[in-house]
Design a protein around this motif. Structure first.
Motif, PDB file in Angstrom:
ATOM      1  N   TYR A  46       0.841  -1.207   0.000  1.00 11.73           N
ATOM      2  CA  TYR A  46       0.000   0.000   0.000  1.00 11.73           C
ATOM      3  C   TYR A  46       0.882   1.266   0.000  1.00 11.73           C
ATOM      4  O   TYR A  46       0.551   2.267  -0.631  1.00 11.73           O
ATOM      5  N   TYR A 129      -4.594  -8.025  18.634  1.00 10.96           N
ATOM      6  CA  TYR A 129      -5.619  -7.011  18.924  1.00 10.96           C
ATOM      7  C   TYR A 129      -6.973  -7.408  18.330  1.00 10.96           C
ATOM      8  O   TYR A 129      -8.019  -7.106  18.904  1.00 10.96           O
ATOM      9  N   VAL A 152      -0.770 -12.848   8.389  1.00  9.64           N
ATOM     10  CA  VAL A 152      -1.646 -12.650   9.546  1.00  9.64           C
ATOM     11  C   VAL A 152      -2.535 -13.878   9.711  1.00  9.64           C
ATOM     12  O   VAL A 152      -2.755 -14.366  10.820  1.00  9.64           O
ATOM     13  N   LYS A 176      -3.346 -23.915  -0.117  1.00  4.91           N
ATOM     14  CA  LYS A 176      -3.561 -23.032   1.030  1.00  4.91           C
ATOM     15  C   LYS A 176      -4.630 -23.622   1.961  1.00  4.91           C
ATOM     16  O   LYS A 176      -4.560 -23.452   3.179  1.00  4.91           O
ATOM     17  N   TYR A 191     -12.998 -19.249  -1.537  1.00  5.49           N
ATOM     18  CA  TYR A 191     -13.802 -18.056  -1.822  1.00  5.49           C
ATOM     19  C   TYR A 191     -13.667 -17.517  -3.229  1.00  5.49           C
ATOM     20  O   TYR A 191     -14.380 -16.577  -3.590  1.00  5.49           O
ATOM     21  N   TYR A 237     -10.070  -4.960   8.212  1.00  5.08           N
ATOM     22  CA  TYR A 237      -8.745  -4.484   8.634  1.00  5.08           C
ATOM     23  C   TYR A 237      -7.707  -4.466   7.523  1.00  5.08           C
ATOM     24  O   TYR A 237      -6.526  -4.192   7.777  1.00  5.08           O
ATOM     25  N   LEU A 265      -3.362  -1.453  13.623  1.00  6.68           N
ATOM     26  CA  LEU A 265      -2.393  -1.803  14.672  1.00  6.68           C
ATOM     27  C   LEU A 265      -1.783  -0.551  15.298  1.00  6.68           C
ATOM     28  O   LEU A 265      -1.444  -0.545  16.481  1.00  6.68           O
ATOM     29  N   ARG A 314      -0.430 -13.315  -4.877  1.00 13.68           N
ATOM     30  CA  ARG A 314      -1.042 -14.362  -4.049  1.00 13.68           C
ATOM     31  C   ARG A 314      -0.254 -15.666  -4.087  1.00 13.68           C
ATOM     32  O   ARG A 314      -0.802 -16.731  -3.851  1.00 13.68           O
TER      33      ARG A 314
END
Ligand SMILES: NC(=O)c1ccc[n+]([C@@H]2O[C@H](COP(=O)([O-])OP(=O)(O)OC[C@H]3O[C@@H](n4cnc5c(N)ncnc54)[C@H](OP(=O)(O)O)[C@@H]3O)[C@@H](O)[C@H]2O)c1
Length: 324
Positions: A46, A129, A152, A176, A191, A237, A265, A314
């Motif tokens: 990003y 968190y 994550v 995966k 998905y 998130y 975060l 990916r």
């Protein structure tokens, strides 16, 4: 002079430049670190593309690393040369050496090696968190999560499972799926092909999940809302597919008085107390073997562009690190 990965303009992986940078003596509250391994995170992409601001250009990218303290400023007594330290969420991490505020550093326990430490801080504290603060899970809850075999993702599903939660993990490939299953996902949704809310209703006998932890963003936002039980929580998130578009809060009422939050975060480690609380819990579950850190890809820092290409397309699973 140390070398670092900088950008002079935003864009594709080709804008990542390996070049010498200036390094002065540490200021009074700073520590100078000779870094050994940097973590690779989706947030780095990003920053590179311009989705998230990185300040004036040129800028050094990267948000986490581990290394050895080389020098400390005059006000610092918590660290001394030779200490092994790590930090998450501090821009400027893609470098051989840097100065950094002593307050954001965490001492690394001896049992945790450098690659593991560099891989686990940002992603592990995010999982922390999400599970303990954003929607504090309870044993017996069912949750939905995405990119379950990602950086994550693999930490989140193991930790949730350890807390007695039933995890539905969305993944993009059979390989995966296997990894996610082996790391605590009780149910898998492919998905790219399957309808997420329909599968969630099947799995939960029509009830829906207590929380959806959504790192995909635009492509999955509505599916996440439609998978929640009444009063369920959507923690959106991340934006791997692009940022979520504007929506009216009125849509949350008929779907079951839902909650939506967009956490970062940065807020969850904004004080020394918050940072150390999360780090301690993270080190505890990793040291006890309850959460394993899968470092599945390693690149040299100078070869960072190829690491970005792999993450964006990916092709990675678990964590990726960049050796200095
Ligand atoms: N807000 C925060 O505090 C915070 C902190 C850390 C990370 N995050 C977010 O958490 C997410 C995971 O970060 P990570 O570093 O661990 O990355 P990652 O999950 O290892 O990699 C991204 C994964 O997202 C999935 N994905 C789905 N659609 C995609 C698309 N259009 N393009 C690329 N990937 C896509 C892919 O998994 P499949 O092949 O299984 O679909 C891919 O492997 C990111 O969105 C990141 O921004 C947020």
């Amino acid at each position: 002079m140390p070398k670092a990965i900088s950008i002079h303009q935003t864009g594709g992986p080709e804008v990542l430049t390996w070049e010498e940078v200036q390094l002065s003596a540490p200021a009074a509250d700073e520590v100078q670190i000779r870094q050994t391994v940097c973590g690779l995170n989706y947030i780095d992409i990003y920053g590179r593309t311009g989705l998230y601001p990185v300040g004036d250009l040129p800028a050094i990218l990267g948000m986490e690393a581990v290394g050895i303290v080389e020098a400390v400023g005059t006000n610092v007594d918590a660290f001394k040369p030779g200490d092994r330290v790590a930090y998450p969420m501090q821009l400027g991490a893609y470098t051989e050496a840097r100065n950094i505020d002593a307050n954001v550093l965490v001492p690394v326990p001896e049992a945790i090696d450098d690659a593991t430490a560099a891989a686990m801080m940002l992603k592990g504290l995010t999982a922390h968190y999400l599970l303990f603060r954003t929607y504090p899970v309870k044993a017996g809850d069912t949750i939905l999560m995405y990119a379950a075999a990602g950086g994550v993702g693999l930490i989140l599903c193991q930790w949730a499972r350890h807390l007695g939660v039933s995890v539905i993990g969305c993944v993009g490939s059979e390989e995966k799926a296997e990894l996610a299953r082996a790391n605590g996902c009780e149910h898998i949704i492919m998905y790219r092909d399957e309808n997420i809310p329909e599968r969630v209703r099947d799995i939960t006998a029509g009830k829906g999940v207590a929380a959806a932890y959504d790192s995909i963003g635009q492509a999955t936002f509505m599916d996440s809302l439609d998978s929640l039980r009444p009063f369920g929580v959507l923690a959106t998130y991340g934006n791997a597919s692009g940022p979520v578009e504007a929506f009216s809060p009125a849509i949350l009422a008929p779907k079951g008085s839902l909650y939506v939050t967009r956490p970062t975060l940065a807020t969850h480690i904004s004080t020394r107390e918050l940072l150390m609380e999360g780090a301690q819990r993270l080190f505890d579950v990793v040291s006890a073997g309850q959460v394993k850190i899968h470092v599945n890809q390693t690149f040299e820092l100078a070869d960072c562009a190829n690491a970005h290409r792999a993450l964006e397309s990916r092709q990675t699973s678990g964590c990726t690190v960049l050796t200095v």
